[in-house]
Design a protein around this motif. Structure first.
Motif, short mmCIF file in Angstrom:
data_model
loop_
_atom_site.label_atom_id
_atom_site.label_comp_id
_atom_site.label_asym_id
_atom_site.label_seq_id
_atom_site.Cartn_x
_atom_site.Cartn_y
_atom_site.Cartn_z
N GLY A 198 0.83 -1.20 0.00
CA GLY A 198 0.00 0.00 0.00
C GLY A 198 0.86 1.24 0.00
N GLY A 199 0.38 2.32 -0.65
CA GLY A 199 1.16 3.55 -0.69
C GLY A 199 2.51 3.32 -1.32
N ASP A 200 3.56 3.73 -0.61
CA ASP A 200 4.93 3.52 -1.11
C ASP A 200 5.65 2.43 -0.31
OD1 ASP A 200 5.09 4.95 1.24
OD2 ASP A 200 6.74 6.22 0.60
N GLU A 201 4.88 1.50 0.24
CA GLU A 201 5.46 0.41 1.02
C GLU A 201 5.34 -0.91 0.26
OE1 GLU A 201 5.64 -0.29 5.68
OE2 GLU A 201 3.72 -0.90 4.88
N PHE A 202 6.47 -1.58 0.10
CA PHE A 202 6.52 -2.85 -0.62
C PHE A 202 7.02 -3.94 0.33
CE2 PHE A 202 6.61 0.41 -3.78
CZ PHE A 202 6.03 -0.13 -4.92
N ALA A 203 6.90 -5.19 -0.12
CA ALA A 203 7.39 -6.32 0.67
C ALA A 203 7.95 -7.37 -0.28
CB ALA A 203 6.29 -6.92 1.53
N ALA A 204 8.79 -8.22 0.24
CA ALA A 204 9.36 -9.31 -0.56
C ALA A 204 9.56 -10.52 0.34
CB ALA A 204 10.68 -8.89 -1.19
N MET A 205 9.35 -11.69 -0.24
CA MET A 205 9.60 -12.96 0.44
C MET A 205 10.74 -13.66 -0.29
SD MET A 205 7.30 -16.38 0.65
CE MET A 205 8.06 -16.95 -0.88
N LEU A 206 11.78 -14.00 0.45
CA LEU A 206 12.92 -14.71 -0.14
C LEU A 206 12.80 -16.19 0.15
CD1 LEU A 206 15.94 -12.37 0.74
CD2 LEU A 206 14.32 -12.22 -1.16
N PRO A 207 13.02 -17.04 -0.84
CA PRO A 207 12.94 -18.49 -0.60
C PRO A 207 14.13 -18.98 0.20
CG PRO A 207 13.67 -18.07 -2.83
CD PRO A 207 13.34 -16.72 -2.24
N SER A 208 13.97 -20.11 0.86
CA SER A 208 15.05 -20.66 1.69
C SER A 208 16.27 -21.05 0.87
CB SER A 208 14.53 -21.88 2.47
OG SER A 208 14.04 -22.86 1.56
N SER A 209 16.09 -21.21 -0.44
CA SER A 209 17.22 -21.61 -1.29
C SER A 209 18.31 -20.55 -1.36
CB SER A 209 16.72 -21.94 -2.70
OG SER A 209 16.05 -20.83 -3.26
N VAL A 210 17.99 -19.29 -1.03
CA VAL A 210 19.03 -18.24 -1.13
C VAL A 210 20.05 -18.36 -0.01
CG1 VAL A 210 17.41 -16.67 -2.26
CG2 VAL A 210 17.73 -16.53 0.21
N GLY A 211 19.66 -18.98 1.11
CA GLY A 211 20.58 -19.11 2.23
C GLY A 211 20.60 -17.86 3.08
N SER A 212 20.78 -18.04 4.37
CA SER A 212 20.75 -16.91 5.30
C SER A 212 21.89 -15.93 5.08
CB SER A 212 20.78 -17.43 6.75
OG SER A 212 21.93 -18.23 6.97
N ASP A 213 23.02 -16.43 4.61
CA ASP A 213 24.18 -15.54 4.42
C ASP A 213 23.97 -14.54 3.29
OD1 ASP A 213 25.43 -16.93 6.41
OD2 ASP A 213 26.53 -18.27 5.06
N ALA A 214 23.08 -14.87 2.36
CA ALA A 214 22.88 -14.00 1.20
C ALA A 214 21.81 -12.94 1.43
CB ALA A 214 22.51 -14.84 -0.02
N VAL A 215 21.08 -13.01 2.54
CA VAL A 215 19.97 -12.09 2.76
C VAL A 215 20.45 -10.64 2.80
CG1 VAL A 215 18.21 -11.37 4.43
CG2 VAL A 215 18.54 -13.80 3.91
N ALA A 216 21.52 -10.38 3.55
CA ALA A 216 22.04 -9.01 3.64
C ALA A 216 22.51 -8.50 2.29
CB ALA A 216 23.17 -8.95 4.67
N ARG A 217 23.17 -9.37 1.53
CA ARG A 217 23.66 -8.95 0.21
C ARG A 217 22.49 -8.60 -0.72
NH1 ARG A 217 23.83 -11.93 -4.00
NH2 ARG A 217 23.74 -13.88 -2.83
N ILE A 218 21.42 -9.39 -0.65
CA ILE A 218 20.25 -9.11 -1.49
C ILE A 218 19.60 -7.79 -1.07
CG2 ILE A 218 17.94 -9.91 -2.09
CD1 ILE A 218 19.03 -12.78 -1.77
N ALA A 219 19.52 -7.55 0.24
CA ALA A 219 18.94 -6.30 0.71
C ALA A 219 19.74 -5.10 0.21
CB ALA A 219 18.89 -6.29 2.24
N GLN A 220 21.06 -5.22 0.24
CA GLN A 220 21.90 -4.13 -0.26
C GLN A 220 21.70 -3.93 -1.75
OE1 GLN A 220 23.91 -2.14 1.89
NE2 GLN A 220 23.63 -0.93 0.04
#
Length: 526
Positions: free
Chosen positions: A169-191
């Motif tokens: 809604g408005g200017d707010e978005f969301a994303a769901m990352l699958p478990s296949s990306v691995g926890s170590d890659a979450v920060a890199r994807i966010a960046q």
């Protein structure tokens, strides 16, 4: 009424059937007259059949055509209904502007991912756009819609396969990352998401620039469904905004605890404002030339029933964010004016007005109402405005300041040197006083560069016809230097810490505030 009955009759299936049967009968009659059925007549005579059988066949053919037409119409209606249901289902689960999943579909998908035994979710992002509102205000909603669509396209491009992007809604978005990306890659994807969304967006002949702040909730036992994940990511996102936009933050349990404490503080603050627990404290302002007391700055203190006296840093930001700052400020001013009624008439009161209040076009009238109610002269009041108030709406600020000055109220620019003011603002808004921020004053004796900056501010004020006040004077070395440079007034622990009404009364009775080295050390240590 007769016309309505005919319309209903004309539109009925029975009417269609009769029409087609009559058409069949007419076809038979025309055929008989034209001799088109001679060959059939011979066959019928040979088999002993009458012409009525032929008529019945034609009527039956009409009925068959009517039935076929009805079947085709029903088929078409069913197809249209199926398409409408598909469209409704699509609209119910997708954002109409960007085509991304909406909140409903996102929640369903995340919940389904959490329910699976192996777990298909690595993390949930909540993404809030930075600097989006100014684009809507400056370029219009068409530009805002173009930005949102571009953000949607970029999200789908930058997120890894198996992810789901949604517009909440408005200017707010969301994303769901699958478990296949691995926890170590979450920060890199966010960046990567932040970097991609921060790229300029071309709109007509302009380049629109936005940013993004991301809150991240990693799947865990405490984050085990969609609502919990969105709540946790939302908390992390707001923490990121407080720490500095254009960043990402992972949810931590302390954030939830802090939110609950904040909610409790808001409730207590609202009751405190209504109950008069916010009271004015007074810090002396002294003439550096002769050390005479010229007035007090009004500072808010909250006498909390459980936590004791709280400084403004613990509740003023909450009051500003929740819209309670107006009631707090007017109540504080009202009490301060009544307190100062018994002081000598030359003593002034200075009170800080929050930037949000300058967006209220009735601010001057509200202050005038308080002055009329308390009988406090407008000429004894000084309103302090921080530099951050100048960036919201310069024209509205100018109108409010002019109204106050027409009443006789003086205007001071507070914390000068730390915000957004410029020579243009100083010239256009016609301030009466500059207040030099304590961060400069404290370092005068430790840094030649800071001393030069303070000297430049004093000379700038003098050249523009403005008096200057140095805040945060805590040592006699700074006092002597400021006096030599021509600074007019000063305040700080060297002259006195913020004090209650009774302490301020005693201070006023003391008269002059000549500061000895011993007294200065004692006050600075107090």
């Amino acid at each position: 009424m007769a016309g309505e009955k005919r319309a209903r009759w004309g539109g009925s299936e029975f009417y269609d059937l009769l029409c087609l049967m009559m058409i069949g009968a007419c076809g038979w009659m025309v055929g008989v007259q034209l001799g088109a059925f001679r060959a059939l007549d011979a066959i019928m005579i040979d088999h002993g059949l009458s012409e009525l059988v032929m008529l019945g066949c034609f009527v039956g053919l009409g009925a068959f055509v009517a039935s076929l037409h009805k079947s085709l119409r029903l088929r078409r209606a069913m197809l249209e209904r199926d398409r409408a249901e598909e469209q409704a289902a699509l609209s119910a689960r997708h954002d109409s502007l960007t085509g991304l999943a909406n909140r409903r579909r996102f929640v369903e998908r995340v919940d389904a991912g959490f329910r699976r035994e192996a777990g298909e979710i690595a993390a949930v992002f909540v993404i809030d756009l930075d600097r989006f509102k100014p684009i809507n205000d400056l370029y219009g909603h068409a530009a805002g819609d173009a930005v949102l669509c571009t953000v949607a396209e970029r999200l789908e491009q930058v997120l890894p396969p198996g992810s789901l992007a949604a517009r909440l809604g408005g200017d707010e978005f969301a994303a769901m990352l699958p478990s296949s990306v691995g926890s170590d890659a979450v920060a890199r994807i966010a960046q990567s998401v932040i970097a991609t969304l921060s790229l300029p967006i071309t709109w007509q002949s302009s380049e629109l620039k936005i940013g993004a702040t991301i809150g991240i909730a990693v799947a865990s036992e405490s984050v085990a469904d969609a609502e919990a994940a969105l709540h946790a990511a939302d908390l992390a996102m707001y923490q990121g905004k407080r720490d500095g936009r254009g960043s990402f933050r992972f949810f931590e349990r302390a954030m939830d605890d802090a939110l609950r404490a904040r909610a409790l503080m808001e409730c207590d603050l609202r009751e405190a404002i209504l109950g008069g627990q916010i009271e004015p404290f007074y810090q002396p302002v002294v003439s550096l030339h002769d050390r005479e007391l010229i007035g007090f700055e009004v500072l808010a203190r909250w006498r909390h029933p459980e936590r004791g006296v709280l400084p403004p840093s613990e509740f003023i930001p909450i009051a500003e964010e929740t819209g309670m700052i107006g009631d707090l400020s007017y109540g504080l001013l009202r009490r301060a004016c009544r307190d100062a009624a018994s002081w000598p008439p030359h003593l002034q009161l200075a009170i800080n007005i929050a930037p949000q209040q300058f967006q209220d076009r009735w601010l001057a009238e509200q202050i005038l109402a308080v002055l009329d109610e308390t009988g406090f002269p407008a000429g004894r009041l000084e309103v302090e405005i921080t530099e951050s108030a100048l960036i919201h709406d310069l024209e509205a600020t100018r109108a409010t300041l002019t109204s106050l000055q027409n009443l006789g109220v003086r205007i001071a620019l507070d914390d000068f040197g730390t915000g957004y003011s410029s020579l243009y603002h100083l010239r256009e808004l016609k301030f009466d006083k500059l207040k030099i921020d304590r961060s400069y004053v404290n370092s005068i004796t430790m840094s030649d560069e800071r001393a030069k900056l303070v000297d430049a501010i004093i000379k700038l004020g003098s050249s523009l016809g403005l008096v200057t006040t140095a805040e945060g004077i805590e040592c006699s070395g700074s006092l002597g230097w400021l006096e030599d440079q021509g600074c007019d007034f000063g305040q700080g622990y060297l002259f006195g810490k913020p004090m209650s009404k009774s302490e301020a009364d005693q201070y006023v009775e003391g008269g002059t505030t000549e500061v000895s080295a011993k007294t200065a050390a004692e006050r600075a240590a107090a």
